[in-house]
Enzyme design. Sequence first.
Site, PDB file in Angstrom:
ATOM      1  N   ASP A 120      -0.543   0.810   4.461  1.00  0.00           N
ATOM      2  CA  ASP A 120      -0.587   0.375   5.857  1.00  0.00           C
ATOM      3  C   ASP A 120      -0.351   1.537   6.825  1.00  0.00           C
ATOM      4  O   ASP A 120       0.281   2.549   6.473  1.00  0.00           O
ATOM      5  CB  ASP A 120       0.507  -0.666   6.119  1.00  0.00           C
ATOM      6  CG  ASP A 120       0.210  -2.008   5.457  1.00  0.00           C
ATOM      7  OD1 ASP A 120      -0.807  -2.123   4.757  1.00  0.00           O
ATOM      8  OD2 ASP A 120       1.022  -2.934   5.649  1.00  0.00           O
ATOM      9  N   HIS A 132       3.199   2.840   2.658  1.00  0.00           N
ATOM     10  CA  HIS A 132       2.834   3.267   4.009  1.00  0.00           C
ATOM     11  C   HIS A 132       2.482   4.757   4.034  1.00  0.00           C
ATOM     12  O   HIS A 132       3.275   5.585   3.557  1.00  0.00           O
ATOM     13  CB  HIS A 132       3.979   2.982   4.983  1.00  0.00           C
ATOM     14  CG  HIS A 132       4.297   1.527   5.110  1.00  0.00           C
ATOM     15  ND1 HIS A 132       5.027   0.829   4.155  1.00  0.00           N
ATOM     16  CD2 HIS A 132       3.962   0.619   6.062  1.00  0.00           C
ATOM     17  CE1 HIS A 132       5.126  -0.435   4.524  1.00  0.00           C
ATOM     18  NE2 HIS A 132       4.497  -0.596   5.668  1.00  0.00           N
TER      19      HIS A 132
END
Length: 247
Positions: free
Chosen positions: A47, A191
């Site tokens: 993400d 991430h």
Amino acid sequence: MSILLILLILVCIFAIYSIIPTLVIRAFSIGIFKSAHIKNKAALTFDDGPNPSYTPRLLDLLKSHGIKATFFVVGENAKAYPEIISRMHREGHTIGTHHYRHISNWLLTPREVKEQCRLAAETIEMITGKRPVYYRPPWGHLNLFVNWASRPYKIIMWSAILGDWRYKLGKDKLKQRLHKSLHEGAVIVLHDSGQNIGADQLAPEMMLQALEEFLQEKNDKIEFVPIDVLCQHEESKESLIEDNLNK
């Protein structure tokens, strides 16, 4: 009407619109995808990128292990670094939307949610020539109307979110969490950017180190595949069940 009562009403409205739907939708998997019942396959998802410092290194690492992953990218980051998005697409990764800006659905109206998804999808399509079909809400925040507002995109959540946005978590602890979270059908979140509220800017460096060691150590029986593979498997199962019921 007292100020305290007004505040209480506003808090109740906010909870009914945002927090309660998030808890209920996640708990009962209403209109969302969290994992699959599939043998020997799992999905690595990333993400908040692309990030010019960390995402290219992540792509190098994935390429060296022959892994196809899924990236939920922020539209304005994609617009700023189109060459990284092009590389993701060229190397066979799936690209999904993560809003045009990294804004919580708790703070957006249904129309604004739809607009964030549309702008992000159009940005990705302009770069790759392919429109995304998958969507992950920032922070995993949902709201009362998100299943409608995010159409036609399929909402992808996760089976494991590991806290890798905190640098103090440390490489070794993150690697342990990766091993523990890996199972058939898992959807794991990491991430590749640390620029958002609540994240540490250096956290992706720690993530890359942990992921590299994890990939060297992991059980080769489970193959990492794009989220498409898991979703299509579940859709095929559901279709088969419906066909059998209708016979």
